[in-house]
Scaffold this active site. Structure first.
Site, PDB file in Angstrom:
ATOM      1  CG  ASN A  11     -10.610  37.280 -13.954  1.00 52.83           C
ATOM      2  OD1 ASN A  11      -9.778  37.927 -13.408  1.00 52.83           O
ATOM      3  ND2 ASN A  11     -10.912  37.559 -15.508  1.00 52.83           N
ATOM      4  CD1 TRP A  12     -10.973  37.181  -7.400  1.00 51.07           C
ATOM      5  CD2 TRP A  12      -9.548  38.036  -5.989  1.00 51.07           C
ATOM      6  NE1 TRP A  12     -11.173  36.415  -6.279  1.00 51.07           N
ATOM      7  CE2 TRP A  12     -10.109  36.934  -5.503  1.00 51.07           C
ATOM      8  CE3 TRP A  12      -8.910  38.528  -5.279  1.00 51.07           C
ATOM      9  CZ2 TRP A  12      -9.883  36.581  -4.008  1.00 51.07           C
ATOM     10  CZ3 TRP A  12      -8.263  38.322  -3.943  1.00 51.07           C
ATOM     11  CH2 TRP A  12      -8.782  37.158  -3.402  1.00 51.07           C
ATOM     12  CE  LYS A  13     -13.293  40.118 -15.247  1.00 46.83           C
ATOM     13  NZ  LYS A  13     -14.272  40.750 -16.068  1.00 46.83           N
ATOM     14  CG  HIS A  97     -10.083  37.696 -19.416  1.00 45.29           C
ATOM     15  ND1 HIS A  97     -10.719  38.997 -19.724  1.00 45.29           N
ATOM     16  CD2 HIS A  97     -10.822  37.179 -18.615  1.00 45.29           C
ATOM     17  CE1 HIS A  97     -11.826  39.012 -19.156  1.00 45.29           C
ATOM     18  NE2 HIS A  97     -12.039  37.975 -18.633  1.00 45.29           N
ATOM     19  CD  GLU A  99     -12.206  42.003 -18.793  1.00 44.32           C
ATOM     20  OE1 GLU A  99     -11.322  41.985 -17.758  1.00 44.32           O
ATOM     21  OE2 GLU A  99     -13.442  42.186 -18.594  1.00 44.32           O
ATOM     22  CD  GLU A 169     -14.469  34.364 -19.368  1.00 44.15           C
ATOM     23  OE1 GLU A 169     -14.545  34.506 -18.203  1.00 44.15           O
ATOM     24  OE2 GLU A 169     -13.702  35.534 -19.716  1.00 44.15           O
ATOM     25  N   GLY A 175     -19.492  41.044 -17.654  1.00 45.16           N
ATOM     26  CA  GLY A 175     -19.774  42.107 -16.882  1.00 45.16           C
ATOM     27  C   GLY A 175     -20.938  43.054 -17.388  1.00 45.16           C
ATOM     28  CB  SER A 215     -23.489  38.123 -16.694  1.00 45.84           C
ATOM     29  OG  SER A 215     -22.750  39.297 -16.881  1.00 45.84           O
ATOM     30  N   GLY A 236     -16.373  36.588 -12.772  1.00 48.26           N
ATOM     31  CA  GLY A 236     -15.688  37.964 -12.252  1.00 48.26           C
ATOM     32  C   GLY A 236     -16.520  38.511 -11.317  1.00 48.26           C
ATOM     33  N   GLY A 237     -17.460  39.336 -11.505  1.00 47.60           N
ATOM     34  CA  GLY A 237     -18.173  40.152 -10.558  1.00 47.60           C
ATOM     35  C   GLY A 237     -18.586  39.264  -9.286  1.00 47.60           C
TER      36      GLY A 237
END
Ligand code: PGA
Length: 256
Positions: A11-13, A97, A99, A169, A175, A215, A236-237
């Protein structure tokens, strides 16, 4: 050991231009583009979905988006629909998600409409659920997850259910560098599988992949991926650099 193929989704956001995204997937494809032991999906921002899709041609890596509207077309300024994503060969879409839920006000009801629209258009939803820190500390984790799963998947029929991917999640782990313990994650994953069994029956619940997200990194992935009900990761990251993402794919291959 089970028959579910592991899945690693990036997930590159809101990161990577089209050119940067293509450069990233070129490296990913070179390293793990031919392996088919685990499923790999990348979810770039909308502006890079098509170019990244072209760069993935001929590889086993699949293409996803991070969101979509539930209507097929119309006066919805700023939105993108399932048929539009299908037309550029996306196969997956992240929905619900945290966010989107917290920063953009997405409710269970809205997420449900999106899940149904994705399935109707043969897009596989990566349907996200998870509790906040306050909810975990007050002992409400399972109840929160139950409500999100039941409301988010309302009206999904048994034929569609097996193509859904659920991502657990915990919001407090996204994150933040704070990863859920393997026990915490496995407990919720098993609970989600139990909910899926109630909704769709055991045979289908055994087929649905449940990913952990929050994470996940090469250092903690092997232990998480060894859990009975953890079928992969939503990353993500660590999906923004080829090296860490490829290491995660390799950890899933080793855990299969
Ligand atoms: P993270 O994000 O890996 O950076 O914690 C996961 C996600 O939000 O999907």
């Amino acid at each position: 050991m089970n028959s579910r193929k592991k899945l690693i989704a990036g997930n590159w956001k809101m990161n990577k231009t089209s050119a940067d995204g293509v450069a990233l997937v070129n490296d990913i494809v070179a390293a793990v583009g031919k392996q088919a032991d685990v499923d790999v999906v990348v979810c770039p921002p909308f502006t890079a979905v098509e170019s990244v899709g072209r760069a993935l041609e001929g590889s086993e890596v699949k293409l996803g988006a991070q969101n979509m509207h539930f209507e097929a077309s119309g006066a919805f300024t700023g939105e993108v629909s399932a048929p539009m994503l299908r037309a550029i060969f996306a196969t997956h879409v992240i929905l619900g998600h945290s966010e989107r839920r917290t920063l953009f006000g997405e409710t269970d009801e809205l997420v449900n409409k999106k899940v149904l629209a994705a399935l109707k258009n043969q897009l596989k939803p990566i349907f996200c659920v998870g509790e906040t820190l306050g909810e975990r500390e007050s002992g409400a984790t399972l109840k929160v997850v139950q409500t999100q799963v039941e409301r988010g998947l309302e009206g999904v029929n048994k034929d569609q259910a097996a193509s859904i991917v659920v991502a657990y999640e915990p919001v407090w782990a996204i994150g933040t560098g704070k990863v859920a313990t393997t026990e915490q994650a496995q407990e919720v994953h098993a609970y989600i599988r139990g909910l899926l069994t109630k909704l769709f029956g055991d045979a289908i619940a055994q087929k649905v992949r449940i990913l952990y997200g929050g994470s996940m990194k090469p250092a903690n992935a092997p232990e998480l991926l060894a859990q009975k009900d953890i079928d992969g990761g939503l990353i993500g990251g660590a999906s923004l650099e080829a090296r860490s993402f490829v290491e995660l794919v390799n950890a899933a291959v080793a855990a299969k």
